[in-house]
Write a protein that holds these residues in place. Structure first.
Motif, short mmCIF file in Angstrom:
data_model
loop_
_atom_site.label_atom_id
_atom_site.label_comp_id
_atom_site.label_asym_id
_atom_site.label_seq_id
_atom_site.Cartn_x
_atom_site.Cartn_y
_atom_site.Cartn_z
N ASP A 49 15.92 33.28 50.63
CA ASP A 49 15.56 34.34 51.57
C ASP A 49 16.79 34.83 52.32
OD1 ASP A 49 12.69 34.10 51.13
OD2 ASP A 49 12.85 32.20 52.22
N VAL A 50 17.69 33.88 52.62
CA VAL A 50 18.89 34.18 53.39
C VAL A 50 20.09 33.53 52.73
CG1 VAL A 50 20.07 33.90 55.62
CG2 VAL A 50 17.60 34.32 55.56
N VAL A 51 21.20 34.26 52.64
CA VAL A 51 22.46 33.72 52.14
C VAL A 51 23.46 33.69 53.29
CG1 VAL A 51 24.42 34.07 50.58
CG2 VAL A 51 22.09 34.54 49.78
N PHE A 52 23.98 32.50 53.57
CA PHE A 52 24.97 32.31 54.64
C PHE A 52 26.30 32.06 53.94
CE2 PHE A 52 24.04 30.97 59.22
CZ PHE A 52 25.21 31.53 59.68
N THR A 53 27.19 33.05 53.91
CA THR A 53 28.39 32.92 53.10
C THR A 53 29.69 33.16 53.85
OG1 THR A 53 29.52 33.73 51.10
CG2 THR A 53 28.21 35.33 52.34
N ASP A 54 30.67 32.33 53.55
CA ASP A 54 32.02 32.52 54.06
C ASP A 54 32.61 33.76 53.40
OD1 ASP A 54 34.41 32.08 55.34
OD2 ASP A 54 35.09 30.51 53.98
N LEU A 55 33.61 34.35 54.04
CA LEU A 55 34.22 35.56 53.49
C LEU A 55 35.50 35.29 52.71
CD1 LEU A 55 33.72 38.11 56.40
CD2 LEU A 55 32.36 37.83 54.32
N ALA A 80 27.35 36.90 57.14
CA ALA A 80 28.75 36.62 56.87
C ALA A 80 29.26 35.57 57.86
CB ALA A 80 29.58 37.90 56.99
N LEU A 81 30.03 34.64 57.36
CA LEU A 81 30.56 33.54 58.17
C LEU A 81 32.07 33.51 57.99
CD1 LEU A 81 30.06 30.89 59.82
CD2 LEU A 81 29.88 29.72 57.61
N THR A 82 32.81 33.50 59.09
CA THR A 82 34.26 33.49 58.97
C THR A 82 34.93 32.92 60.22
OG1 THR A 82 36.21 34.86 58.50
CG2 THR A 82 34.51 35.81 59.90
N THR A 83 36.16 32.49 60.04
CA THR A 83 36.98 32.03 61.16
C THR A 83 37.62 33.21 61.86
OG1 THR A 83 37.49 30.02 59.91
CG2 THR A 83 38.89 30.48 61.81
N PHE A 84 37.75 34.32 61.14
CA PHE A 84 38.48 35.47 61.64
C PHE A 84 37.55 36.60 62.04
CE2 PHE A 84 40.71 33.22 58.27
CZ PHE A 84 41.88 32.82 58.93
N ASP A 85 37.84 37.24 63.19
CA ASP A 85 37.00 38.34 63.65
C ASP A 85 37.73 39.68 63.55
OD1 ASP A 85 38.81 37.99 65.70
OD2 ASP A 85 37.36 38.26 67.30
N THR A 86 38.61 39.81 62.55
CA THR A 86 39.34 41.06 62.37
C THR A 86 38.41 42.16 61.88
OG1 THR A 86 39.91 40.51 60.09
CG2 THR A 86 41.45 39.79 61.80
N ASP A 87 38.79 43.39 62.15
CA ASP A 87 37.98 44.53 61.72
C ASP A 87 37.75 44.54 60.21
OD1 ASP A 87 37.81 45.33 64.30
OD2 ASP A 87 38.98 47.17 64.09
N GLU A 88 38.79 44.13 59.46
CA GLU A 88 38.68 44.14 58.00
C GLU A 88 37.49 43.31 57.54
OE1 GLU A 88 41.14 42.64 54.04
OE2 GLU A 88 42.00 42.43 56.05
N TYR A 89 37.33 42.14 58.13
CA TYR A 89 36.22 41.27 57.74
C TYR A 89 34.91 41.73 58.35
CZ TYR A 89 39.60 37.96 55.85
OH TYR A 89 40.59 37.38 55.11
N LEU A 90 34.95 42.05 59.63
CA LEU A 90 33.73 42.43 60.34
C LEU A 90 33.07 43.65 59.71
CD1 LEU A 90 31.74 42.37 62.69
CD2 LEU A 90 33.46 43.52 64.08
N ALA A 98 25.80 42.98 54.67
CA ALA A 98 25.41 41.86 55.51
C ALA A 98 24.64 42.36 56.73
CB ALA A 98 26.64 41.08 55.97
N VAL A 99 23.62 41.60 57.15
CA VAL A 99 22.84 41.97 58.33
C VAL A 99 23.28 41.16 59.55
CG1 VAL A 99 20.83 42.60 56.97
CG2 VAL A 99 21.01 40.28 57.88
N GLY A 100 24.15 40.17 59.32
CA GLY A 100 24.62 39.34 60.42
C GLY A 100 26.06 38.94 60.22
N PHE A 101 26.71 38.56 61.31
CA PHE A 101 28.12 38.17 61.27
C PHE A 101 28.33 37.11 62.33
CE2 PHE A 101 32.61 38.39 62.21
CZ PHE A 101 33.22 38.75 61.01
N VAL A 102 28.73 35.90 61.90
CA VAL A 102 28.87 34.78 62.82
C VAL A 102 30.25 34.13 62.64
CG1 VAL A 102 27.95 32.55 63.55
CG2 VAL A 102 26.39 34.34 62.77
N LEU A 103 30.92 33.84 63.74
CA LEU A 103 32.19 33.14 63.69
C LEU A 103 31.95 31.64 63.58
CD1 LEU A 103 34.22 35.06 66.43
CD2 LEU A 103 34.15 35.48 63.97
N LYS A 104 32.86 30.94 62.90
CA LYS A 104 32.67 29.52 62.66
C LYS A 104 32.73 28.68 63.93
CE LYS A 104 34.13 29.33 57.82
NZ LYS A 104 35.02 28.69 56.83
N ASP A 105 33.36 29.20 64.98
CA ASP A 105 33.46 28.42 66.21
C ASP A 105 32.33 28.75 67.20
OD1 ASP A 105 34.20 30.96 66.99
OD2 ASP A 105 36.08 30.35 67.96
#
Length: 215
Positions: A49-55, A80-90, A98-105
């Motif tokens: 139902d949901v995919v939680f993936t690193d970028l 989307a899951l990432t350590t970086f919150d740069t515009d390129e990734y976001l 992606a419907v969501g964006f979460v930082l790893k910290d």
């Protein structure tokens, strides 16, 4: 039960996310992927139902994987899951579907909230980056007030303005002296009255219609 696929090239990260999500009574992790290619293959085979993936992953980067997963029928909701919150990734993640964006910290509770929001089709953007999302997608001249805004109660306007400032549910509750549960009810009503599906869209709506502006 919300069926979730978690993807990260680091085994420790996958294990941590699995333990966190599997600890919830309404969430079940049904698979793990270590690279973008496996994300697509496992999604096709297991139909989560949901995919939680690193970028940032080998063989196929997360953004490409998100695009391919979102092109499936039926398509799961992707966070989307990432350590970086740069515009390129976001913005790349959001534009890929992606419907969501979460930082790893982020706080553990945010990961759980993100899964539940994604399953409802509402999405959730980490409060740490919400401000940037609004800046990017609200780059238009303010539009006139609409009948939808007139439907909001004074308290719902307060909640919308708090959302527009990037406050979390807990921060809104503290500021308005109401419970977190009441905040959720107000947000649901605001989304329904404005005709939007996510809190981020509500924030953009507020900025585009001149309720608030950035300093």
């Amino acid at each position: 039960m919300i069926r979730v696929l978690v993807a990260d090239d680091q085994a420790a990260a996958r294990t941590g996310l699995r333990l966190l999500l599997d600890g919830e009574p309404d969430i079940e992790v049904i698979g793990e992927a270590a690279d973008g290619h496996d994300v697509v293959a496992l999604t096709e085979r297991r139909r989560p139902d949901v995919v939680f993936t690193d970028l940032r992953m080998p063989r196929m980067d997360g953004l490409t994987a998100i695009s391919r997963v979102c092109a499936l029928t039926p398509a799961p909701s992707v966070i989307a899951l990432t350590t970086f919150d740069t515009d390129e990734y976001l913005f790349g993640a959001l534009q890929a579907g992606a419907v969501g964006f979460v930082l790893k910290d982020s706080e553990p509770a945010l990961f759980v909230d993100a899964v539940r929001a994604a399953h409802r089709g509402q999405g959730l953007i980490d409060p740490q980056v919400t401000r940037r999302v609004v800046r990017r997608f609200a780059q238009t001249s303010p539009r006139p007030a609409t009948p939808e805004l007139a439907e909001l109660t004074p308290r719902e306007v307060d909640v919308l303005l708090s959302l527009a400032r990037g406050l979390s549910n807990a921060e809104i509750a503290e500021e308005l002296f109401i419970s977190a549960g009441t905040v959720k009810i107000h947000i649901a009503k605001v989304l329904a009255k404005l005709g939007v599906s996510t809190r981020v869209q509500a924030v953009i709506y507020a900025h585009r219609h001149g309720l608030v502006t950035w300093d």
